[in-house]
Design a protein around this motif. Structure first.
Motif, short mmCIF file in Angstrom:
data_model
loop_
_atom_site.label_atom_id
_atom_site.label_comp_id
_atom_site.label_asym_id
_atom_site.label_seq_id
_atom_site.Cartn_x
_atom_site.Cartn_y
_atom_site.Cartn_z
N TYR A 53 0.87 -1.34 -0.15
CA TYR A 53 -0.06 -0.06 0.00
C TYR A 53 0.97 1.15 0.08
CZ TYR A 53 1.25 -0.16 5.06
OH TYR A 53 1.96 -0.28 6.10
N SER A 54 0.20 2.50 -0.25
CA SER A 54 1.11 3.59 -0.26
C SER A 54 1.27 4.26 1.20
CB SER A 54 0.35 4.56 -1.06
OG SER A 54 0.69 5.93 -1.18
N ILE A 55 2.53 4.11 1.54
CA ILE A 55 2.85 4.72 2.93
C ILE A 55 2.68 6.16 2.69
CG2 ILE A 55 4.63 4.91 4.73
CD1 ILE A 55 5.88 2.24 3.77
N PRO A 56 3.26 6.96 1.51
CA PRO A 56 3.09 8.16 1.79
C PRO A 56 1.36 8.70 1.70
CG PRO A 56 4.89 7.72 0.08
CD PRO A 56 4.35 6.44 0.64
N GLY A 57 0.69 7.75 1.04
CA GLY A 57 -0.70 8.01 1.15
C GLY A 57 -1.21 7.92 2.37
N ALA A 58 -0.81 7.02 3.26
CA ALA A 58 -1.33 7.08 4.74
C ALA A 58 -1.27 8.41 5.43
CB ALA A 58 -0.52 5.76 5.39
N ALA A 59 0.05 8.94 5.16
CA ALA A 59 0.47 10.23 5.79
C ALA A 59 -0.65 11.09 5.07
CB ALA A 59 2.01 10.55 5.46
N LEU A 60 -0.76 11.14 4.19
CA LEU A 60 -1.42 12.29 3.43
C LEU A 60 -3.00 12.08 3.90
CD1 LEU A 60 -1.92 12.96 -0.41
CD2 LEU A 60 -4.06 12.54 0.82
N VAL A 61 -3.57 10.83 4.21
CA VAL A 61 -4.78 10.70 4.98
C VAL A 61 -4.86 10.99 6.37
CG1 VAL A 61 -6.38 8.94 5.50
CG2 VAL A 61 -5.34 8.90 3.21
#
Length: 419
Positions: free
Chosen positions: A94-102
């Motif tokens: 999954y997207s780790i930067p995506g988790a930070a964005l969320v």
């Protein structure tokens, strides 16, 4: 080495029969160890990042479990499908930067709107993959600007690792020292795992476990019905789709090219879109092709024969899926840790991601330096206009400044074959 036949839609591969029949021979000590290391990496620090994002958004334990089930379970399935069909170490997560964005967006949007945005992001990635429009879209979002936005969105995790030492000096200090000593002397062990283990020991010795009399028991996943809004689409869905295509897929594609493979780019994008939509239905932000795990499973650590390295991805997929299924047990255990330790380990886990983002953003040969800097500072500012969070405005501002002020050749479109 040419492994796939490219078409305008989905690339052909050797097929599941070939992948399964060769798996026993391909699975050896090196492929198994690489798959295990990749799984340990993905199930330690990155899981804490997701849990931290869930805590920031005020999610229940059941919603957190559903989020982990979505991204780990489906990430594992993606690994199994891609590795067995193409016989390539194309690894899902999954997207780790995506988790930070969320994590940042959940301070502004209710979780049900975020879930709607997850579904829309997955649909965008799917359409871009199935129509072959990736190159046209990413031509207007050069890689340096995308990576600068990622760096700006993630930098607070690195800063959080420092500020956590002040809150819990003995535990966090021990974990941090262990991280860097492990990086120097224990190359076969992921430093983030060493930091987590040492941190756990320090917590046990200092009596810092949280939860008191609360019993550790299975927590069932709690699914969230999506709500679709324009604001969440612009603030979450668009940046998340860009992260999946411009960061995770692009990194994995580049790694595979570097190792001599010919990656199935369209298929990688399509399955990342399908993974995003299915993960959204469960309550997770995106299951997709993962750059760091693909790098581990396709490297020399996975064996001398590149034809057999796909077995590392198969094992990684099994372990990822198992972690997702048993997230209901794992989450209460992880959440019993003190918050500063979670923040510190999450920040330490971001070091290599941040380094890669900064290096890609400010590579002079790639151009777009002014636009990348603008994207970085806008993303770091955490500003919000029209209920749209900073990452989206970072992309808009960076691209606009680059177009207006930089007379340099564009960097190659994401997903194009290097020449």
């Amino acid at each position: 080495m040419e492994r796939t036949q490219h078409s305008d839609w989905i690339e052909k591969g050797p097929g599941f029969g070939a992948g399964l029949s060769g798996l026993r021979e391909a699975l050896g000590i090196k492929t198994a160890s690489a798959g295990l290391v990749a799984a340990i990496f993905g199930c330690s620090g990155p899981a804490l990042i997701v849990i931290g994002a869930a805590n920031n958004g005020g999610l229940t334990e059941g919603q957190t479990v559903a989020w982990l089930l979505a991204i780990y379970g489906l990430g594992g399935v993606i690994s199994l499908i891609m590795a067995l069909y193409y016989k390539l170490p194309v690894t899902g997560a999954y997207s780790i930067p995506g988790a930070a964005l969320v994590a940042g967006a959940l301070g502004t949007f209710p979780f049900e709107q975020a879930v709607g945005a997850f579904l829309m992001a997955g649909a965008m990635v799917f359409v871009l993959g199935i129509t072959g429009l990736i190159g046209k879209v990413m031509r207007w979002l050069p890689m340096p600007i995308v990576m600068a936005m990622i760096a700006g969105a993630l930098i607070r995790f690195g800063i959080g690792a420092v500020t956590s030492i002040e809150k819990l000096p003995i535990v966090v200090g021990a974990a941090t020292i262990a991280f860097f000593l492990s990086m120097r002397f224990l190359r076969a062990v992921p430093p983030v795992l060493t930091a987590l283990v040492v941190g756990l020991v320090a917590v046990a010795l200092t009596g810092g476990f949280q939860g008191g009399d609360a019993a550790i028991s299975f927590v069932a996943p709690e699914f969230t019905a999506p709500v679709f809004t324009v604001d969440a689409f612009l603030a979450i869905a668009v940046p998340l789709a860009v992260l999946v295509i411009g960061a995770e897929n692009a990194q994995a594609i580049g790694v595979l090219y570097a190792e001599g493979y010919r990656p199935p780019i369209n298929a990688m994008t399509v399955i990342s879109g399908v993974g995003g939509m299915l993960a959204g239905l469960i309550g997770g932000h995106n299951a997709n092709i993962a750059g760091p795990m693909t790098a581990i499973c396709s490297s020399d650590q996975a064996g001398e024969n590149p034809e057999e390295r796909y077995a590392a991805t198969v094992l990684n997929g099994v372990l990822f899926a198992a972690f997702g299924v048993f997230a209901g047990v794992a989450v209460p255990l992880i959440m019993a840790l003190p918050g500063p330790l979670i923040g510190a380990v999450a920040g330490l886990a971001m070091i290599t991601v941040l380094l890669s983002a900064f290096q890609s953003a400010f590579d002079r040969n790639a151009g777009h330096q002014i636009g990348a800097f603008v994207a970085l500072i806008v993303a770091m500012s955490n500003v919000s206009f029209l209920s749209i969070s900073a990452p989206f405005w970072a992309l808009v501002a960076g691209a606009a400044v680059s177009v207006l002020n930089e007379r340099v050749a564009r960097s190659p479109a994401v997903g194009t074959t290097p020449t």
